[in-house]
Structures are given as C-alpha cells and as structure tokens.
Design a protein around this motif. Structure first.
Motif, short mmCIF file in Angstrom:
data_model
loop_
_atom_site.label_atom_id
_atom_site.label_comp_id
_atom_site.label_asym_id
_atom_site.label_seq_id
_atom_site.Cartn_x
_atom_site.Cartn_y
_atom_site.Cartn_z
N ALA A 141 0.98 -1.58 -0.10
CA ALA A 141 0.15 -0.26 0.15
C ALA A 141 1.15 0.74 -0.13
CB ALA A 141 -1.06 -0.04 1.05
N LEU A 142 2.12 1.05 0.77
CA LEU A 142 2.89 2.63 0.86
C LEU A 142 3.34 2.45 -0.69
CD1 LEU A 142 3.40 4.35 2.83
CD2 LEU A 142 5.32 2.98 3.46
N PHE A 143 3.82 1.74 -1.10
CA PHE A 143 4.74 1.86 -2.45
C PHE A 143 3.95 2.08 -2.93
CE2 PHE A 143 5.98 -0.50 -6.45
CZ PHE A 143 7.36 -0.04 -6.48
N GLU B 120 1.21 8.73 -7.20
CA GLU B 120 2.12 10.14 -6.41
C GLU B 120 2.94 10.99 -6.79
OE1 GLU B 120 -0.69 11.66 -5.86
OE2 GLU B 120 -1.77 9.96 -6.29
N ALA B 121 4.46 9.98 -6.24
CA ALA B 121 5.98 10.52 -6.98
C ALA B 121 5.85 10.95 -7.71
CB ALA B 121 6.71 9.46 -5.86
N LEU B 122 5.62 9.91 -8.61
CA LEU B 122 5.81 9.15 -10.27
C LEU B 122 4.34 11.11 -11.34
CD1 LEU B 122 5.49 5.57 -10.97
CD2 LEU B 122 7.70 7.35 -11.54
N THR B 123 3.65 10.84 -10.27
CA THR B 123 2.84 12.27 -11.03
C THR B 123 3.54 13.64 -10.92
OG1 THR B 123 0.65 11.45 -10.71
CG2 THR B 123 0.97 12.97 -10.50
N GLY B 124 3.93 13.52 -9.12
CA GLY B 124 4.63 15.07 -9.14
C GLY B 124 6.29 15.39 -10.03
N THR B 125 6.41 13.51 -10.16
CA THR B 125 7.49 14.73 -11.05
C THR B 125 7.81 14.46 -12.82
OG1 THR B 125 9.04 12.25 -9.46
CG2 THR B 125 10.08 12.58 -12.34
N GLN C 107 2.45 3.58 -13.68
CA GLN C 107 1.49 3.45 -12.94
C GLN C 107 0.42 2.42 -13.26
OE1 GLN C 107 0.49 7.61 -14.31
NE2 GLN C 107 1.23 8.66 -12.42
N TYR C 108 0.12 2.43 -13.97
CA TYR C 108 -0.05 1.14 -14.22
C TYR C 108 0.07 -0.73 -13.87
CZ TYR C 108 -3.52 3.21 -17.98
OH TYR C 108 -4.20 3.77 -18.58
N PHE C 109 1.57 -0.40 -13.98
CA PHE C 109 2.37 -1.75 -13.02
C PHE C 109 2.39 -1.94 -11.38
CE2 PHE C 109 6.13 -2.26 -10.44
CZ PHE C 109 5.97 -4.06 -10.87
N ILE C 110 2.14 -0.88 -11.04
CA ILE C 110 1.61 -0.65 -9.85
C ILE C 110 0.91 -0.46 -9.48
CG2 ILE C 110 1.03 1.91 -8.10
CD1 ILE C 110 3.66 3.36 -8.96
N TYR C 111 -0.95 0.13 -10.28
CA TYR C 111 -2.01 -0.45 -10.08
C TYR C 111 -2.21 -2.51 -10.45
CZ TYR C 111 -3.55 3.92 -11.48
OH TYR C 111 -3.59 5.32 -11.52
N HIS D 253 9.20 13.14 -0.50
CA HIS D 253 9.31 12.14 1.00
C HIS D 253 8.37 11.49 0.14
CE1 HIS D 253 10.66 16.12 2.86
NE2 HIS D 253 11.50 15.64 3.96
N LEU D 254 7.40 11.71 -1.24
CA LEU D 254 7.05 10.16 -1.24
C LEU D 254 7.53 9.15 -2.23
CD1 LEU D 254 4.08 12.08 -3.02
CD2 LEU D 254 3.67 10.59 -1.58
N PHE D 255 9.01 9.73 -2.82
CA PHE D 255 9.34 8.69 -3.08
C PHE D 255 10.06 7.53 -1.89
CE2 PHE D 255 9.79 10.40 -7.56
CZ PHE D 255 9.53 9.31 -7.66
#
Length: 277
Positions: free
Chosen positions: A30-32, A38-43, A69-73, A238-240
C-alpha cells in the motif's frame, strides 16, 4: 466442542509468522503503490514546469511514467491477493505441523467444526450433518490448493528475486532527489562549498530523465534553490522515500513468508507426510 473452544484452538494454532508477514506485505505494498503513484505524478509536473518547455522532450518520459503507474495498479491487486493466499497456506500448514507434534490435534476444518455444527437441537438435527458435510467439502477443495507448501516456496522465492529488482529501482529516484536536495543545501550555504553558486546545477539529462538535446534540461543556482523550496519538490521527495520504505517492508515480508513456508515444508517432509496432508 463449543464455538469458543474451537476459536481458542484456532488462535493457538495461528501462524504468527504468516500473520506478521501478511501485515507487512499489505502495509508495504500500500505504501509503495500509493506513494509511488503520487511521486511519479509529481515528477511529471516538475519536469514539465522547470526542466523542459518542449513536449517532445519529455513525451517518452510521460509514457514511461504512465506505464509504471499501470504496473503499480497490477502490483497492488496481485500482492493483496497473493498475501491472502499465503496467509491461508500458513494456517493450513501450521495446523498440520501442530497436529504432528500433538499441539493442535483438532484441525480448523475438522472435528471441531463438525461438532459445532451438528450439536444443535433435535429439531435441526437433520440439517446439521448436511451443513458439516458442505463445510468439509469446501475445506477439502481448499486443501488441494493449499496442501503444497513446496510450490508456494518456489513461487515466493521467484517473487522475492523480482522484488529485489523493484526495490533497487525504487532507490534510484530517491538517489536523484537526494543529490538535488544536497545541491540546494550547498547553494543555500555558499560558505560550505568552494564552487560558484552559478555552477551548482541539477541536470535531468545526466540521469537519463530527458534526452541530451532537451532545453534547458538543467536548472542552476538560485533558480534551483527556489525549486527545492517549493511544496511540489518537497512532497515528491518524501513520497519517493515512503515508496522506498514500502518496497523494503514488502521485501522483508516475502523473506518471512519464505522462511515460514520452508520450515513447515521441511517438518512435513521429515515427518514422512510429504507435500500433501
């Protein structure tokens, strides 16, 4: 046997290693996945705003970010399902091991459940055995899937090797952002460095984030310091870090699963029970 006594036996035979590993797995994934997304979106926003004004320069980067992000899902869905399956396997094999050593003579789906279901009033005695038989059939079907701890050890071992690569990859953005943050600290405290402030830069092209022909591709001096002070940069950094911690927690949970499943499998093999029980 009463319901409370049956539940007490279930708690006594609970696989605490698998419970801890499942909790770590759910927390880590869940944390990862949440923080990583969100960190990828911020980048993506930081690159678009400060490092390149030409969409063609970072078009491939956006495709890669969306792919991750799809890989994360998919990773989140898979690990939550596999963690639940490993927890069920832990209950099943731990019950069998305790039954061998005499610590847990009544299995979760065995006599205790049958006695609880069939021990009702006479008026419902006709339906009691049928319910017990249905529950035992369900447990028998689950047993065919969960009665192979050696297969779970092999699958979890392969997943651990794959997750080591994911863990290493999650450290890369932390390293990049940490280097940028360190450069900003040097700019903010010029007395601690001998270099000129104008030569202290963060170059996205150096890390392969942007192609070498991207313009400007890098930010230097006071402009870089102003970026480091923004909430977008601080939050993404901090998200990363949180995503990296989540990947580490997931790796520890997989190693715990391997140890617990290997122990149960070894005991069953040594006691002559094979892989089916």
């Amino acid at each position: 046997m009463g319901l409370l006594e049956c539940c007490a036996r279930c708690l006594i035979g609970a696989p605490f290693a698998s419970l801890v590993a499942t909790g770590l797995c759910f927390f880590g994934v869940a944390l990862f996945c949440g923080c990583g997304h969100e960190a990828l979106t911020g980048t993506e926003q930081l690159i678009e705003t400060y490092f390149s004004k030409n969409y063609q320069d970072y078009e491939f980067l956006i495709d890669v970010i969306h792919g991750f992000q799809y890989f994360i899902y998919g990773t989140a869905a898979f690990f939550f399902l596999y963690g639940a399956l490993l927890l069920a396997e832990g209950f099943y094999t731990t019950g069998a091991v305790r039954q061998i050593f005499g610590d847990y003579r009544t299995t979760i789906c065995g006599k205790g459940l049958s006695a609880t279901v069939t021990g009702g009033p006479k008026g419902r005695g006709a339906r009691g055995p049928q319910r017990a038989h249905s529950w035992q059939r369900v447990c028998h079907c689950l047993g065919k899937w969960l009665g192979h701890p050696d297969k779970f050890v092999g699958i979890t071992y392969v997943l651990t090797i794959i997750w080591l690569l994911v863990f290493a990859c999650s450290a890369v953005p932390v390293y990049i952002y940490f280097n940028t943050w360190t450069t900003c600290q040097s700019i903010a405290n010029p007395t601690k460095t001998s270099a000129s402030i104008g030569t202290l830069c963060a170059d996205a092209r150096m890390y392969g984030v942007l192609p070498w022909n991207a313009f400007p591709g890098k930010v230097c001096g006071s402009n870089l310091l102003s970026i480091c002070k923004t909430s977008e940069f601080q939050m993404t950094f901090h998200l990363f870090i949180a995503a990296f911690v989540g990947a580490a927690a997931t790796l520890v949970s997989l190693l715990t699963f391997i140890i617990a499943a290997t122990y149960n499998f070894a005991v069953l093999k040594l006691m002559g029970r094979g892989t089916k029980f």
